[in-house]
Scaffold this active site. Structure first.
Site, PDB file in Angstrom:
ATOM      1  N   ASP A  52     -62.141  -3.998 -50.599  1.00 48.69           N
ATOM      2  CA  ASP A  52     -63.458  -3.693 -51.149  1.00 48.69           C
ATOM      3  C   ASP A  52     -64.297  -2.861 -50.184  1.00 48.69           C
ATOM      4  OD1 ASP A  52     -63.028  -4.983 -53.513  1.00 48.69           O
ATOM      5  OD2 ASP A  52     -64.027  -6.848 -52.940  1.00 48.69           O
ATOM      6  N   LYS A  74     -66.704  -1.140 -54.748  1.00 52.14           N
ATOM      7  CA  LYS A  74     -67.759  -0.919 -55.731  1.00 52.14           C
ATOM      8  C   LYS A  74     -69.078  -0.810 -54.978  1.00 52.14           C
ATOM      9  CE  LYS A  74     -65.393  -4.039 -58.959  1.00 52.14           C
ATOM     10  NZ  LYS A  74     -64.523  -4.713 -57.990  1.00 52.14           N
ATOM     11  N   MET A 188     -76.675  -9.201 -54.062  1.00 55.72           N
ATOM     12  CA  MET A 188     -76.618  -7.997 -54.912  1.00 55.72           C
ATOM     13  C   MET A 188     -77.908  -7.798 -55.688  1.00 55.72           C
ATOM     14  SD  MET A 188     -72.704  -8.426 -56.336  1.00 55.72           S
ATOM     15  CE  MET A 188     -73.005 -10.079 -56.962  1.00 55.72           C
TER      16      MET A 188
END
Length: 525
Positions: A52, A74, A188
């Site tokens: 990641d 991402k 996030m």
């Protein structure tokens, strides 16, 4: 054939190995020291690594050179590979019989979609294992002096995703969160900071409740903004923010200044690039981390033994005839004794030979093989080694000298020894240049992400220059181990600092002094 039971199925071990296996490994928040021992062990034996975006650079550099790597990171709604394709990729690589590591930031099961990937593995009949990781929800506040629980402030902690799917409103029960009176950690949620603060205020949270935005946690450039729920959004707009970041809400945020420990270390806020060969960097990295630096181990050179070395083989056959054996690097010592072992020669063949070494690192490596250095110069460079040895040698009794060293050894050694000695200067290893698969040095230096680079030889300077081709060397602050290394760095236009002695301790001390001087000058401004 051997069998074992797995998920109510009897599977032969041979069949299991043939189909491969997937390991879901939590890499932690960024600091490579927070990767678990098991995670490191699994990673270093991987054949395929699917990783990641938030995995730390130091951890990526632990991936074996032989492993296939796939970046599926991402970032802010940009997906390198959709989740469905990631799961299919894991299945495909495992069916090829590969040992696959799915490397995730933080912990695989905390908003890491590890459960979704496991469902696909089970459906495909793929064996898997989960290696938990340190979550940023707890580690990042800890590195910023915020304990997520404290019995004088709260009795619970709650981790919430602040991610808004497809631009929709946040699906969070703010009233329930406010009623808990616990610490709230939003992951996030930077882009939704305003919505989170407004949601909490609308749910009845006291506006003066402390709140913090913690950025780039566990790295050298971590930063925090501490305010209140009512003022945090405006304060972030005023000071500016960057990702990755988490939001912490609760009375424990008031402890950040008092409990902040990472900021108090001598090399706090400093990211150092190490360019030494991989086998030589661990001790240096450990000393730097002890003083609070973030260390990026990125070897720009590697050493390779010279194959079919007829001159060395001939020298090994007559080892007992040399009065002195001279080593100019720890690598030279290591390769020399490896060659002895490969040819079935032990220490008895060395006869009465004495050993001269260039410095303390080489002396320490020689001691690992059961020998103590007979001679070492006060100044650790080739010229002083040659001069010191020349003064110690009686040409009439000790004229035969063996120098097994790098192919590009300094000519100053032979110049100082003179022409009247019987010297065999034999190259036994070569220096090769290499670059990282995971770190863009040009980008790192242009963005000011790396503060200092440590250079321990002219070879590391050349290797760094090749790996970082195109960078503005005026932006590079180089801490050098000796005058020759400094000269090579300065010739490229780097700002240089030179250690008082050619030793790792002196090199680290030189860096600490440079940082302290810079911090003092900043305070004066």
């Amino acid at each position: 054939m051997k069998f074992e039971f797995e998920e109510n199925r009897c599977v032969s071990i041979e069949q299991q190995e043939l189909s491969g296996k997937v390991f879901l490994v939590g890499a932690g928040p960024s600091d490579s020291g927070l990767l678990t021992l098991k995670g490191k062990q699994v990673l270093e034996s991987a054949e395929v690594v699917v990783y990641d975006a938030l995995v730390g650079q130091g951890i990526l550099n632990m991936i074996p050179d032989s492993a296939e790597t796939v970046n599926v990171g991402k970032r802010a709604s940009h997906h390198t590979l959709p989740q469905e394709q990631i799961s299919q990729l894991l299945v495909q690589k495992a069916k090829e019989g590969k040992r696959v590591v799915r490397l995730k930031g933080g912990d695989p099961f905390l908003f890491g979609r590890g459960g979704e990937e496991i469902e696909e593995l089970i459906a495909a009949g793929i064996s898997f294992e989960v290696v938990p990781g340190v979550t940023s929800a707890f580690a990042v506040p800890a590195y910023q002096g915020i304990p997520v629980t404290h019995r004088d402030y709260c009795s619970s902690v709650h981790v919430i995703t602040g991610h808004k799917r497809n631009g929709n409103a946040l699906d969070i029960d703010f009233e329930a969160l406010v009623r808990t009176k616990g610490t709230l950690v939003f992951l996030m949620g930077v882009s939704a900071l305003g919505d989170i603060c407004q949601g909490l205020l609308a749910a009845g949270i006291v506006p003066e409740t402390p709140a913090a935005l913690l950025m780039q946690g566990t790295t050298a450039h971590q930063r925090r903004i501490v305010a209140t729920v009512a003022t945090l959004e405006d304060e972030v707009k005023r000071q500016g923010s960057c990702t990755p970041a988490i939001i912490v809400v609760g009375e424990v945020c008031t402890l950040s200044e008092q409990f902040s420990w990472a900021d108090q270390q001598p090399l706090a806020g400093v990211k150092v690039l190490l360019t030494r060969p991989k086998e030589r960097s661990s001790e240096t990295a450990a000393k730097l981390r002890e003083k609070g630096a973030e260390v990026l181990e990125l070897p720009t050179i590697r050493t390779e033994r010279i194959q079919k070395n007829e001159r060395l083989e001939q020298a090994l056959e007559r080892l007992g005839s040399y009065q002195w054996i001279v080593f100019t690097s720890p690598t030279g010592v290591r390769v020399f004794f490896e060659e002895m072992a490969a040819h079935g020669i032990d220490c008895r063949a060395l006869g009465t030979a004495r050993f001269a070494v260039i410095g303390s690192g080489t002396k320490k490596e020689l001691a690992k093989h059961g020998f103590y250095a007979d001679l070492m110069p006060d100044v650790y460079d080739a010229a002083h080694l040659g001069r010191t040895l020349r003064n110690a040698v009686d040409p009439e009794k000790e004229s035969r000298i063996l120098i097994p060293r790098a192919a590009l050894g300094s000519p100053e050694l032979l110049e100082e020894l003179g022409d009247d000695l019987e010297i065999e200067d034999i190259p036994i290893y070569e220096t090769k240049y290499e670059a990282s698969r995971f770190v863009d040095l040009q980008k790192e230096f242009s963005e000011g992400a790396i503060d200092y680079v440590m250079l321990t030889s002219a070879s590391t300077v050349r290797g760094f220059a090749q790996a970082a081709a195109g960078i503005d060397y005026a932006k590079v602050q180089a801490v050098c181990i000796g005058k020759q290394t400094e000269a090579a760095a300065a010739a490229l236009g780097m700002k240089t600092y030179v250690a008082a002695e050619a030793s790792i301790d002196s090199l680290v001390a030189c860096l600490c002094e440079a940082v302290q001087r810079k911090n003092t000058d900043t305070i004066k401004l």
